[in-house]
Each structure stands twice: as C-alpha cells, then as structure tokens.
Design a protein around this motif. Structure first.
Motif, PDB file in Angstrom:
ATOM      1  N   PHE A 108       0.850  -1.198   0.000  1.00  0.00           N
ATOM      2  CA  PHE A 108       0.000   0.000   0.000  1.00  0.00           C
ATOM      3  C   PHE A 108       0.881   1.241   0.000  1.00  0.00           C
ATOM      4  N   SER A 109       0.785   2.033  -1.066  1.00  0.00           N
ATOM      5  CA  SER A 109       1.517   3.296  -1.151  1.00  0.00           C
ATOM      6  C   SER A 109       0.609   4.434  -0.697  1.00  0.00           C
ATOM      7  N   LEU A 110       1.159   5.638  -0.685  1.00  0.00           N
ATOM      8  CA  LEU A 110       0.377   6.822  -0.355  1.00  0.00           C
ATOM      9  C   LEU A 110      -0.776   6.976  -1.345  1.00  0.00           C
ATOM     10  N   PHE A 111      -0.511   6.652  -2.597  1.00  0.00           N
ATOM     11  CA  PHE A 111      -1.536   6.748  -3.639  1.00  0.00           C
ATOM     12  C   PHE A 111      -2.693   5.781  -3.351  1.00  0.00           C
ATOM     13  N   HIS A 112      -2.358   4.544  -2.958  1.00  0.00           N
ATOM     14  CA  HIS A 112      -3.403   3.558  -2.661  1.00  0.00           C
ATOM     15  C   HIS A 112      -4.311   4.035  -1.526  1.00  0.00           C
ATOM     16  N   LEU A 113      -3.695   4.544  -0.447  1.00  0.00           N
ATOM     17  CA  LEU A 113      -4.483   5.010   0.696  1.00  0.00           C
ATOM     18  C   LEU A 113      -5.334   6.215   0.319  1.00  0.00           C
ATOM     19  N   SER A 114      -4.761   7.135  -0.450  1.00  0.00           N
ATOM     20  CA  SER A 114      -5.497   8.321  -0.888  1.00  0.00           C
ATOM     21  C   SER A 114      -6.699   7.925  -1.746  1.00  0.00           C
ATOM     22  N   SER A 115      -6.518   6.970  -2.636  1.00  0.00           N
ATOM     23  CA  SER A 115      -7.608   6.527  -3.511  1.00  0.00           C
ATOM     24  C   SER A 115      -8.691   5.792  -2.725  1.00  0.00           C
ATOM     25  N   ALA A 116      -8.267   4.942  -1.801  1.00  0.00           N
ATOM     26  CA  ALA A 116      -9.240   4.160  -1.030  1.00  0.00           C
ATOM     27  C   ALA A 116     -10.119   5.050  -0.165  1.00  0.00           C
ATOM     28  N   LEU A 117      -9.521   6.100   0.422  1.00  0.00           N
ATOM     29  CA  LEU A 117     -10.253   6.964   1.344  1.00  0.00           C
ATOM     30  C   LEU A 117     -10.828   8.199   0.666  1.00  0.00           C
ATOM     31  N   LYS A 118     -10.465   8.419  -0.618  1.00  0.00           N
ATOM     32  CA  LYS A 118     -10.948   9.561  -1.398  1.00  0.00           C
ATOM     33  C   LYS A 118     -10.614  10.896  -0.721  1.00  0.00           C
ATOM     34  N   VAL A 119      -9.377  11.015  -0.277  1.00  0.00           N
ATOM     35  CA  VAL A 119      -8.859  12.260   0.298  1.00  0.00           C
ATOM     36  C   VAL A 119      -7.498  12.530  -0.326  1.00  0.00           C
ATOM     37  N   SER A 120      -6.966  13.731  -0.083  1.00  0.00           N
ATOM     38  CA  SER A 120      -5.680  14.104  -0.677  1.00  0.00           C
ATOM     39  C   SER A 120      -4.526  13.360  -0.009  1.00  0.00           C
ATOM     40  N   ARG A 121      -3.377  13.361  -0.686  1.00  0.00           N
ATOM     41  CA  ARG A 121      -2.195  12.710  -0.123  1.00  0.00           C
ATOM     42  C   ARG A 121      -1.724  13.425   1.143  1.00  0.00           C
ATOM     43  N   ASN A 122      -1.861  14.762   1.162  1.00  0.00           N
ATOM     44  CA  ASN A 122      -1.481  15.506   2.362  1.00  0.00           C
ATOM     45  C   ASN A 122      -2.344  15.107   3.561  1.00  0.00           C
ATOM     46  N   THR A 123      -3.621  14.888   3.296  1.00  0.00           N
ATOM     47  CA  THR A 123      -4.524  14.446   4.373  1.00  0.00           C
ATOM     48  C   THR A 123      -4.091  13.086   4.904  1.00  0.00           C
ATOM     49  N   VAL A 124      -3.722  12.181   3.981  1.00  0.00           N
ATOM     50  CA  VAL A 124      -3.270  10.852   4.402  1.00  0.00           C
ATOM     51  C   VAL A 124      -1.987  10.961   5.223  1.00  0.00           C
ATOM     52  N   LEU A 125      -1.057  11.833   4.787  1.00  0.00           N
ATOM     53  CA  LEU A 125       0.195  12.006   5.535  1.00  0.00           C
ATOM     54  C   LEU A 125      -0.073  12.483   6.958  1.00  0.00           C
ATOM     55  N   ASN A 126      -1.010  13.424   7.103  1.00  0.00           N
ATOM     56  CA  ASN A 126      -1.382  13.886   8.444  1.00  0.00           C
ATOM     57  C   ASN A 126      -2.042  12.762   9.242  1.00  0.00           C
TER      58      ASN A 126
END
Length: 681
Positions: A108-126
C-alpha cells in the motif's frame, strides 16, 4: 441534499430528548451556539428537501421533531445517504487506515491510501501521524519501505487485539458497517454467512449473544480469517481452552475453510468465550473454578459495606455469573473493550461504584488479576439495577417493554430505572432487538435505545439517564399518554374555554376542584433538586447521636443503648432495634466491619423514619460471636442509596486503624465530631 455528520448527530439528540434546548446541545456536543444554530438550519433544509415538517422550536418548550419525522427517520437516512455522503472524521479515517494496512494483500503506497479513502495525499500524511500514535499504544509501529509500502510491524497477537478494538469502535459511529464494506471490501454476503453460522452455534451452546456482539463478531472474524489465510500466524497457544464447549463448536463456524492450525482454532474459540450473552437456556456453571463462591463472597462484602440485604440472591448470583464468564476471559487475555457509559455511570452512581470496587477482591482472587474499571462498571450497572427492584402486580395499567441491544447489565439497569421512574406503568420485560420482533406478550409502550418500527407508542431513551433527562422523559411520557402536561396548565384559560361552551354556576368551586385534580396528577412528576442529594457523614451523625462512657454486659444490650438517640429523635421505631438483634443473633457476625467496630442495621421497611446514624463507645469490650467490640455504629437507611455517600465516608474513616484508636481514646464528643468532619469533606 445530504445531511452532514454533525447535523445527523444533532438530529438524533433531538429525537432522543424532545424539548432539548440549544444550550443543552452546546454542552453535550462541545460546540458553539453558532454551530448549533447552523446545523439546525441545515436539518430544516434537509427535512424540507424530503417533504418533511421542519423542527418545532420554542423558547419555553425547546426543540421538537414532528411525529412523522420520528417514524420515518431511520428509513430516510438509509435511503438518502451512503457512506460518502458523510464527512468522515479524522479519527475514523485513521482507524480505517490501520485496518486497511492489517488486511492488505499487496503493498500500500500513499496513492493507494489516498484513492481508497478519497482524500488528498497531504490528508493521508497527516492521518498517518495519528495512526502512529494509536498503534504505539498497542505496542505496534507504522513502517514504510519502497518495496513493501506502508505496513504495521509488531506481534501478531497485538495486531489482532487492535483489530477487535477498532471494529468495536467503528461500529459505534454513523454508518460504521458501510465503511467496512465500502472501503475495506467486506461483502454483505460474507457477513450474513458468518452471522448465520454464529446463530447455529448459539443453538448448539444454548446461549444468545447480545445484538451488539452479533454485529461485531462476523466482521472481526472476517478480518482474523483473512490474516490466517495470509499465513500471519500466532505464537500464543491457549491450551486451557481445549476442553471448552466453545472449542468444540468452532468447526461449525469454519465449514468452508481450509483446515486451520490448532492455535488459530483456539484464538477463534477465545472470541466466542469473550462474547457477552443476553440469555442461556441452561446455566452451566463450570470451567471457572471458584467463580460462584467468589460472587457470593463479593455480594456478602457489598451487603456489609452498603448496609443492604439482597432479595432473591441466588437469582442475582446467576445473573452476575452470566456476565462474568465472558468477562473472565476478556480480563485474563487482556481483551477488554471500552465501556461507553463509564463516565456517565461514575457521575450518576459514583458512591455505588466506589462500594462495588471495595467489594470485588474475592473476584480478583478467583481471576488472579485486577478487574479493570470498565469491567467493574458493568457490575455496578447490574447490582444498581437489582437494588432498584420493587414488587409490582399486573393490573389494567399501561404495559411496556424495554428494547436495548447493549447487553444484559446495561439493559437491566435501564429497565429498573424506568420502572422506578414510571410506577404507574407495568414493565413486562427488557429484550434485545432480535427478540423484540417476536415478543409474545401484549404491550402498549416501547422504550428503546435504538430506532425501530412499531405501531405502539415509542419513546427513545439513552441507556443511562441523568436526573435532568429522567425529568424530561417523565414530563414527555405524561404528555404523550395523557394528552396534557399537569405542570403547565393555565386554569383561568381552561375555565374561560369551559364557560364559552356551558354555563358555570360556581367558578371559584370549579377552579378549586381543577387545582386538586391536577395537583394529584402532578404528584407523580418529581422535579429533581439541584446539587448533591446525598448527605455527608457529619450531617447524619450529629453530636446528640454520639454516646461515650457506657458499659454493657452483652452485644444485644450495646445495640439497645446505641439505638437510644435514634429512638429519642423518632428516626427509628422500637421494631427496628428488635429486628437488628433478631437478624444477627443466629448469623455470622459480618456486621463487624473493622477491629472492635460493629455496624448493626436492618432494612428500611423494618422501622426507619429518617436517615440517621449513631455511635456508641463502650468503656469495655463486649463479645460478639468471638469478636471483641467496643464501638457500635447504628445505621438507619431510608432507602437503598441515600445513605451511600455517608457510608462511603465512614468506610474511609474506619479503614485507618489510627482513626479507630482515636475514637477509643476519645473522652469528649468533640474529638469524635472533629474526626467525622475531616472525612465529610
């Protein structure tokens, strides 16, 4: 138009407590007045878009919803919303990330998590910062490599424990189940299949899991099975579960699965053993050596501390056993879950919970472990509800049932609270949501903690009610059942209305008759007083109630002398004194609460007029069942709870041997009064 999460929560609060005010909602949700009014405006817009009446608001009456909204609200939410219509909170998104990483089948990359949760990559990083904090408390870590992406590192057992915890927490949130299906990929078919097998296990074990647990288990087991199939194996071997009936029933759950390692079968067995049940067809009291004796000793200890006597104690022992069997395995294997009612319980029943905590050492000896606060709170609920029981005959009054999916102890407490609040209503039973559908008896009213469809009168309530909420509910039920609120009737307007339709010969006489009529109707609606209703130790044991410098030949004579101040003040009757002596003449001297101290007492119905205590200090010891006693403290309680604060303070005072020594050495009443004052703060 869709309703956001905060507005949905606000609407549910209004449905639960009609007449709630903006200030109440501010305090409850910890938001500003502006935020409340903004959400109320959004609710009105949402109701209008669904062709529903808007909220009814009044400065005096509070906020209400129309009956048609209450009846259709669950279906409206189901039809008009999907998981993506709600703005998921940060903490919920972080929990979903943890579960995603624990069941992932590929990196699971940052892109995968962002796509699954439908939020931005910055949001996932936070979010990942919050994830790191959550898993750290479970001895786990979030790691990242270019090859493996994001993953959680740590012991497999700790990973499964956090899965159990997060499933429980997510199902407490709006649309939690839908998030599991939408984001985590669990299918409805899979959940239904596991649930059906659990229901077969119920029949085999002759138990019924609570509604809450039957919703959690399929999802938890689905995650666990995925990890087993990914060869994420346990190092823990629960060999002591091999001979349980639950272990023999696990095969029923895994009919379509490959053969699992015995360690995994035992872990799944543990999930069954730790699951709360609402009922059993046959009470099988085996598997936990000494638990029944431990429960009996705990109840005896509580009776001594609280100066009460349980009725139908054998039934209470069985009820507690039903709760403690799964609790034992939860505590032993550190699988306890949060008790969402803990804070409310401590606020509303702090003294009772304090005495429960002081009584549970026999159970901790059986368990070999300390019982955590969240588990002891369930005991407080169960024993508190038992103390609220009152005899009641079936009559032509309104019949009611209570629907609560939160488990046996919570349901019982709510049931007994409602019985005490509405003595004019006959409460038939409390039941789970599943059993409600097929409930066999006739009833008129349903009190429920969850939305449901019924053609009977429905009142939505919270599992644990504060004094203010009880009063609001009392007024609301009176209004609904009788068509008026006797606390808010303008007699002059009523007489004027009558006069418009028929001549009145004696207006003053009619007004007096109406006042008497409504006063009688109002007498059952008690407005709770503000502040602390329970008096302190210093308030119930005044200077005139302290006796020093006396001698007695027997403990019976000592009890009679100690009772004199209470007899003189008419706080008790002579029958109360006789009952105290008769009650303990042929029993073990468990009223000996500390070295050289006894607290004789009887039941409120044996002759108590006013809450009071007296203290006698003898010049010489008297024998009581082999115990030398010099201090006798007579306790006269008017009910099961009002004396608990004073009693808790007395227990604290007597727990210090130095205080007992001070009383024994005292030559003046003021010396004892100073000690009482110190512990009454």
């Amino acid at each position: 138009m869709q309703l956001d999460e905060r507005s949905t929560i606000l609407l549910k609060e209004i449905l639960l407590m009609p007449g709630v005010r903006v200030s109440d909602l501010q305090k409850k949700l910890d938001i500003s007045r502006y935020q409340v009014n903004y959400s109320l405006s959004k609710i009105d817009d949402w109701l209008s878009s669904n062709q529903m009446p808007q909220l009814q608001k009044g400065r005096q009456t509070g906020i209400f919803v129309d009956q048609v909204v209450q009846e259709t609200f669950p279906q409206l939410v189901k039809e008009a919303t999907t998981p993506h219509d709600f703005i998921i909170s940060d903490i919920e998104r972080q929990r979903l990330i943890i579960l995603l990483l624990l069941i992932r089948e590929e990196p699971f990359s940052l892109f995968h998590l962002s796509s699954a949760l439908k939020v931005s990559r910055n949001t996932v990083l936070n979010d990942l910062k919050g994830v790191a904090s959550i898993v750290h408390s479970s001895k786990l870590q979030v790691k990242y490599t270019r090859k493996d992406g994001y993953y959680i590192e740590g012991n497999e057992l700790d990973k499964r424990k956090i899965i159990i915890k997060l499933v429980h927490q997510m199902l407490q949130t709006p649309n939690g189940k839908y998030w599991f299906m939408e984001i985590l990929g669990i299918s409805e078919e899979e959940i239904v299949g596991i649930r059906q097998r659990l229901e077969k296990i119920e029949k085999r074990l002759k138990v019924r899991f609570t509604d809450e647990k039957l919703e959690e288990l399929p999802i938890t087991l689905s995650f666990v099975i995925r990890r087993i199939k990914q060869r994420k194996t346990l190092g823990t071997y629960y060999h002591d579960l091999l001979n349980t009936e639950e272990y023999k029933a696990v095969d029923e759950l895994l009919l379509d699965q490959d053969k699992f390692d015995e360690k995994e079968l035992l872990f799944i067995t543990l999930q069954l053993l730790t699951s709360n049940v609402s009922s059993v067809e046959e009470q099988v009291q085996k598997g936990i050596s000494g638990l029944i004796d431990g429960i009996v000793k705990m109840l005896n200890s509580f009776e001594q501390l609280a100066c009460i006597h349980f009725q139908d104690k054998d039934d209470l022992v069985n009820k507690i056993y039903l709760h403690l069997k799964p609790a034992y395995y939860r505590i032993k294997y550190k699988l306890t879950v949060e008790n969402p009612l803990l804070d409310s319980l401590l606020e509303e029943h702090g003294e009772l919970h304090h005495l429960i905590k002081k009584s549970i050492s026999p159970l901790e000896e059986v368990f070999g472990l300390e019982i955590p606060e969240n588990e002891s709170a369930f005991l407080t609920m169960m024993i508190g509800s038992w103390l609220l029981r009152q005899g009641e005959e079936i009559s032509r009054r309104k019949m009611a049932i209570v629907v609560c999916p939160n488990g046996n102890s919570v349901s019982k407490l709510l049931f007994e609270s409602l019985r005490g609040l509405f003595p004019e209503i006959v409460f038939l039973d409390y039941t789970s949501l599943r059993d409600f559908i097929t409930y066999p008896l006739e009833y008129d009213i349903v009190f429920s903690t969850t939305f449901l469809r019924t053609d009977k009168k429905l009142f939505l309530v919270k599992p644990l009610l504060s004094n203010d909420e009880k009063y609001r509910l009392k007024v609301r039920v009176h209004q609904e059942l009788n068509g008026y609120n006797p606390t808010n009737i303008n007699l002059d307007e009523l007489i004027n209305l009558i006069e418009q339709n028929t001549p009145i010969r004696d207006i003053a006489g009619l007004k007096k008759s109406l006042q008497e009529f409504f006063r009688e109707k109002q007498s059952n609606i008690v407005i709770p007083e503000q502040g602390n209703l329970k008096p302190s130790l210093q308030e119930v044991m005044r200077e005139t109630n302290i006796l020093i410098g006396y001698k007695a030949k027997t403990w019976q004579e000592a009890v009679q002398i100690a009772s004199l101040p209470l007899l003189n003040s008419m706080s008790i009757t002579p029958n109360y004194v006789n009952t105290m002596i008769e009650m303990f003449e042929h029993q073990e001297p468990y009223i000996v609460i500390a070295p050289r101290v006894a607290i004789p007492h009887a039941r409120p119905e044996d002759g108590v007029n006013h809450l009071s205590m007296s203290l006698l200090k003898l010049d010489e010891d008297v024998d009581f069942g082999g115990y030398p006693i010099r201090i006798f403290i007579v306790i006269a309680a008017i009910d099961r709870s009002t004396h608990l604060r004073a009693l808790m303070q007395l227990n604290d005072l007597l727990s210090e041997e130095s205080n007992i020594h001070k009383i024994l050495e005292a030559t003046l009443k003021q010396e004892i009064l100073s000690l009482l004052e110190e512990y009454s703060k």
